[in-house]
Design a protein around this motif. Structure first.
Motif, short mmCIF file in Angstrom:
data_model
loop_
_atom_site.label_atom_id
_atom_site.label_comp_id
_atom_site.label_asym_id
_atom_site.label_seq_id
_atom_site.Cartn_x
_atom_site.Cartn_y
_atom_site.Cartn_z
N SER A 284 -1.97 3.77 5.94
CA SER A 284 -0.75 4.37 5.38
C SER A 284 0.30 3.29 5.11
O SER A 284 1.02 3.34 4.11
CB SER A 284 -0.18 5.42 6.34
N CYS A 285 0.36 2.32 6.01
CA CYS A 285 1.30 1.21 5.81
C CYS A 285 0.93 0.41 4.57
O CYS A 285 1.80 0.04 3.77
CB CYS A 285 1.30 0.32 7.05
N TYR A 286 -0.36 0.13 4.40
CA TYR A 286 -0.82 -0.58 3.20
C TYR A 286 -0.45 0.18 1.93
O TYR A 286 0.01 -0.40 0.95
CB TYR A 286 -2.33 -0.79 3.27
N ILE A 287 -0.67 1.49 1.96
CA ILE A 287 -0.39 2.30 0.77
C ILE A 287 1.10 2.27 0.43
O ILE A 287 1.48 2.13 -0.74
CB ILE A 287 -0.88 3.75 0.99
N GLU A 288 1.95 2.37 1.44
CA GLU A 288 3.39 2.31 1.20
C GLU A 288 3.79 0.96 0.61
O GLU A 288 4.65 0.88 -0.27
CB GLU A 288 4.16 2.57 2.50
N ILE A 290 1.92 -0.99 -1.24
CA ILE A 290 1.47 -1.06 -2.64
C ILE A 290 2.41 -0.28 -3.55
O ILE A 290 2.76 -0.73 -4.64
CB ILE A 290 0.03 -0.52 -2.76
N VAL A 291 2.82 0.89 -3.09
CA VAL A 291 3.66 1.76 -3.93
C VAL A 291 5.05 1.15 -4.13
O VAL A 291 5.59 1.16 -5.24
CB VAL A 291 3.76 3.16 -3.31
N LYS A 292 5.59 0.57 -3.09
CA LYS A 292 6.98 0.12 -3.15
C LYS A 292 7.13 -1.32 -3.62
O LYS A 292 8.20 -1.71 -4.08
CB LYS A 292 7.64 0.28 -1.77
N GLU A 293 6.08 -2.11 -3.48
CA GLU A 293 6.19 -3.52 -3.88
C GLU A 293 6.09 -3.64 -5.40
O GLU A 293 5.25 -2.99 -6.04
CB GLU A 293 5.07 -4.34 -3.20
N SER A 294 6.92 -4.48 -5.99
CA SER A 294 6.95 -4.63 -7.44
C SER A 294 6.00 -5.71 -7.95
O SER A 294 5.61 -5.67 -9.12
CB SER A 294 8.38 -4.95 -7.90
N ASP A 295 5.64 -6.65 -7.12
CA ASP A 295 4.78 -7.76 -7.55
C ASP A 295 3.33 -7.28 -7.65
O ASP A 295 2.76 -6.79 -6.67
CB ASP A 295 4.89 -8.92 -6.56
N ASN A 296 2.73 -7.43 -8.84
CA ASN A 296 1.36 -6.97 -9.02
C ASN A 296 0.36 -7.76 -8.19
O ASN A 296 -0.65 -7.22 -7.75
CB ASN A 296 0.97 -7.06 -10.50
#
Length: 969
Positions: A284-288, A290-296
């Motif tokens: 769940s931490c990883y998913i958050e 990915i969703v919130k980070e802007s750097d691809n």
């Protein structure tokens, strides 16, 4: 921490050297009599000349007398760099007496009221390797721990740690001192440095401190939290019994405000615990993130962590509950992120959440309908393929997917529409209950189809699966609407002659003389011309007028199937004859149009033959032809789909099957214990190892010596050179690390020995190696880092320069051999579909055609050789087991079976930088030249960049020459 403290401060030295460097006398005058700016420039030049190997012993006292008393901050910083690089010892190895004065200056700077000067001096002391200079400064360094400014305290901790690590006798109570400092410190950067020192110097004290403040960890700064995570990871791996003590702290850090801390905490939690709650929290931490980070790039890295979690069987069940959360990542605009997300979700989806996933994907498909972007079509294509695979894995949801997807058959993106049609064709064959729905929906959207390729496939489906009289009549109506008025030639002639309806003409228009197809003149009004231009041409007629008569052949096949079916289900002879006559009229008018000269290109003989066969079938209606058209075609599709499913199962089984490279009972091979009988005749083990170390002998994979890291050792100088050098080249994705061994083979002490390197290609030297002193017959290791930015062959070259103690001559130079960086270190095999291969083949503009020139006699052997030397993967299927008869796969693999005198194969690879490279192998073995004839042909390479295409071609050419050399020997 050590890397921060010990990095050289050369960024201030950015002075371009003149063609003739200034004389020592001129520099001395500038340092004595110049103002602050003049002294700064002179000192920069002195430092640069010393770095380049010049000796300036007379300037040392000048700098001590006239520069050290200055209070300019930039000058102070430059002085620290100067003291770092200037030679500090006499030729006999004794410390220069002048450094007693320098040491006193250090002490004064450590007590200076300005925090910048104190902190800079403390950072300089981290680089000082002379205990005689450091010992008098220890009281002043201790006092800096109590300075009011955090910059001074932070660097004081660094200095104490470096001194304790290098010269423990100077400050034996450093761990206790730093522990007391840590308990009373409030600044996070100071606490981070102190805690880091305790981790390396006295781990027990670090754990005691962490235990005392474990409930306050979430309030710490991110830099300190990262160090705490690192400590917990090390301690729990070394002593698993400590996990229960610190696991709650890691859980708390998953809610940190810093993304870096959350990422590290999640990775640590996964390694420390395999409990479902821990895995779910980390995922769940990883998913958050990915969703919130802007750097691809960050998104891709964290996605790889999720994919790695999925590969563990025990964790897969936990991740299956998070499929809907994973699909939130689709909000990212990056195509690669979306592709990985969809693949991951497809692997994790189960029957419990497939309906929810389909709803989300359907919403995503609808979103792409009104958005025009360069990647929208590709994203829609990804969604279509994912929905297709969902319906294959879970047939129950196919009925909800088909209506949504079929709306996109009229999409402007032909690739997405083609994927939809492939999915529809597979669904209508596999699921009998869905056929009425598919046919009804296809009839509704047929008029919106724009692409000729989609028209052909849609006509095939309608001709194959329309069984009712009403559906067949509906298809015929759609065909007539798509063709317009027939006969087509007569209608086009009328339009060209201006013979249109009265309501389309208006008097008073200007008249234009036209020449018709038979050479006669005709008149046409200007208004009717405008009307004709504005009138939309029916799609099938437009394609054939453009010269694409393959659609006409496909239409003839569809009409034949429909007419034969209509004849069987309709008892009325009159209606039967009328339908067959209309179908034959359409076929005849297509042939007439193709030969009339009106289209831009005439009809081909193949298309004429195909339509003529269809006309004959409808005229004769033999039982054999009825069987072929109404049954055999569908049977071929069934075989193809079955072969496709079998292929996917084999690929999945191969991916899941773990290959054991080393068995538990395999003997261990020790080089020193190799039996002499195992060596070749006349081989000497010492000579063999030496030649291998020098890169002169490539061993086979079966040779235990061949797997040694010595294969990557490159000899840089000769054995008779005064300085011998060799380098171990370690390629690690975007970095190349050169570990250079330098041996002084003379009886002299070599001073200011410098390894000077330069690069060709997309390589960049990160930092310049520092000069060093090498005792007689001594050796040392120097590491150099090189950054790589693209997949191209690169060259590293340079020389070694040094001074001999006591000699008055110029500097000595030893030129190094070139180090060639192999492109294969960045190329990895990859897979893609046939459609993607053809699309990239058409898009890539750089092509390199390599002529086959080899002594290899077997086609398959040459293919395997090219694959091994280029790291490419063959996309053409291998031959299947004939015991499991599958006609489709046998036909596709015939070219690789070696039963014929030619071979054509497609290959594909991808670099770690995301660059694609394609290759098409077309080779033959001329049978008229006998069995000993070598393989002939060519290899065409296509890539997006010129460097990639040329480098891969050079690699194939070079490998061919090696093969010839080996075989000739």
């Amino acid at each position: 921490m050590t890397s921060i403290a010990e990095q050289p401060c050369y960024t201030l030295i950015n002075v371009p050297m003149d063609a003739e460097p200034p004389s020592e006398m001129q520099l001395k005058q500038d340092l004595e009599k110049g103002d602050a700016a003049t002294k700064i420039e002179a000192l920069k030049k002195v430092i640069q000349m010393i770095l380049n190997g010049e000796k300036m012993p007379s300037l040392l006292m000048t700098i001590i007398r006239f520069v050290m008393p200055m209070q300019d901050h930039l000058l102070k910083k430059l002085l620290l760099v100067f003291w770092e690089v200037v030679p500090k010892y006499t030729p006999e190895g004794k410390l220069l007496q002048e450094f007693i004065l320098v040491c006193d200056a250090y002490r004064k700077d450590l007590q200076h009221p300005n925090e910048f000067i104190r902190g800079s001096t403390l950072r300089f002391l981290c680089k000082l390797k002379e205990p005689e200079l450091i010992e008098p400064l220890m009281p002043a360094i201790r006092q800096c721990l109590e300075h009011r400014h955090s910059y001074v305290r932070r660097n004081a901790v660094l200095a104490i740690y470096t001194i304790f690590r290098n010269f423990e006798f100077l400050i034996p109570d450093a761990p206790e001192l730093i522990h007391n400092f840590l308990e009373g410190e409030q600044d996070m950067s100071c606490k981070r440095n102190a805690f880091m020192m305790l981790i390396h110097a006295d781990q027990e004290r670090a754990l005691n401190y962490l235990s005392s403040c474990i409930d306050q960890v979430t309030s710490f700064g991110d830099i300190l939290q990262l160090v705490i995570v690192e400590l917990i990871y090390k301690v729990c791996h070394a002593n698993p019994g400590e996990r229960a003590r610190f696991i709650r702290c890691i859980y708390n850090l998953l809610n940190s405000s810093s993304p870096a801390v959350r990422y590290e905490a999640a990775g640590t939690l996964v390694t420390l615990s395999s409990a479902p709650t821990a895995i779910k929290a980390a995922a769940s931490c990883y998913i958050e993130l990915i969703v919130k980070e802007s750097d691809n790039n960050v998104k891709l890295i964290v996605l790889d962590r999720l994919i790695a979690l999925k590969e563990v069987p025990a964790h897969e069940k936990v991740l299956q509950e998070l499929v809907m959360d994973i699909l939130r990542v689709l909000s990212s605009p990056d195509q690669e992120v979306r592709k990985k997300t969809l693949n991951l979700a497809l692997d994790l989806v189960t029957s419990r959440n497939i309906e929810e996933m389909v709803l989300v994907l359907k919403k995503e498909v609808v979103k792409t309908n009104n958005v025009e972007h360069e990647d929208t079509g590709k994203y829609r294509q990804l969604l279509v393929r994912t929905l297709h695979q969902c319906s294959v894995k879970f047939p129950d949801v196919a009925s909800t997917i088909i209506p949504v997807l079929m709306e996109f058959l009229g999409d402007n993106n032909e690739l997405a529409a083609a994927d939809v049609l492939v999915f529809v064709r597979e669904a209508v064959q596999r699921f009998d209950q869905l056929r009425p729905l598919v046919i009804s929906k296809l009839l509704d959207v047929f008029s919106t189809i724009k692409a000729m390729k989609i028209h052909r496939a849609a006509l095939w489906i309608l001709g194959e699966y329309c069984t009712s009289s009403d559906d067949i009549q509906s298809v015929m109506t759609l065909i007539r609407q798509s063709l317009g008025e027939i006969p087509i030639v007569d209608d086009e002639m009328k339009k060209a002659a201006g013979e249109v309806k009265d309501d389309e003409l208006q008097s008073g228009g200007s008249v234009q003389r036209l020449v018709t197809a038979d050479g006669t003149y005709a008149t046409q009004s200007a208004f009717s011309t405008r009307t004709t231009v504005k009138k939309e041409v029916p799609p099938l007629r437009k394609d054939m007028m453009d010269g694409d008569f393959f659609i006409g052949a496909a239409l003839a096949t569809t009409l034949t199937k429909l007419a034969l079916k209509y004849t069987n289900i309709t008892q009325d002879k009159k209606r039967q004859n009328a339908f067959v006559a209309e179908a034959m009229l359409i076929m005849a008018t297509i042939i007439h149009l193709g030969k009339s000269g009106l289209p831009t290109k005439p009809i081909t003989d193949d298309d004429v033959d195909r339509i003529a066969v269809c006309l004959r079938v409808l005229a004769e209606k033999s039982d054999l032809m009825v069987e072929i058209f109404n049954t055999a075609c569908r049977g071929s599709l069934s075989l193809m789909l079955a072969a496709k499913i079998e292929e996917e199962k084999q690929l999945q089984a191969a991916a899941e099957r773990k290959i054991v490279k080393v068995h538990a009972d395999d003997p261990i091979s020790f080089v020193q214990l190799i039996n002499r009988s195992d060596q070749g005749a006349g081989e000497n083990l010492f000579e063999l190892t030496l030649s291998q170390a020098l890169g002169m002998n490539a061993k086979k994979d079966s040779d235990p010596l061949g797997s040694s890291k010595l294969n990557k050792v490159s000899q840089l100088t000769g054995f008779s050179d005064p300085v011998y050098a060799e380098a171990y080249v370690n390629v690690n994705q975007y970095d190349i690390v050169l570990d250079v061994l330098i041996v002084n083979q003379t009886a002299d002490c070599l001073q200011n020995l410098t390894l000077e390197l330069a690069t060709l290609g997309d390589l960049k030297l990160v930092e310049k190696p520092q000069p060093l002193t090498l005792a007689p017959h001594d050796f040392c290791n120097i590491k150099a880092n090189v950054k790589v930015t693209s997949t191209e062959n690169g060259i590293i070259f340079g020389n070694i320069v040094y001074d001999v103690t006591g000699a008055q001559s110029d500097r000595n130079v030893v030129v190094l051999n070139d180090i060639h960086i192999d492109i294969m270190d960045y190329i990895v095999p990859a897979s893609c579909t046939d459609t993607e291969f053809r699309q990239m083949w058409a898009e890539f503009e750089w092509e390199n055609k390599v002529t086959v020139n080899t002594n290899i006699l077997d086609l398959k052997e040459y293919l395997e050789h090219v694959m091994s030397c280029t790291n490419m993967k063959c996309l053409t299927p291998e031959k299947v087991d004939e015991s499991e008869f599958n006609p489709h796969l046998l036909i596709r693999s015939q070219a690789l079976s070696g039963d014929c005198g030619f071979m054509a194969a497609n290959m594909y690879a991808r670099s770690i930088f995301g660059e694609d490279v394609l290759a098409n192998l077309s080779i033959e073995k001329p049978l008229h030249l006998g069995k000993d004839a070598s393989v002939q042909g060519h290899v065409r390479i296509r890539a997006k960049s010129q460097g990639m295409a040329l480098s891969m071609g050079d690699k194939i050419n070079l490998s061919q020459k090696k093969v010839i050399k080996v075989l000739a020997g």
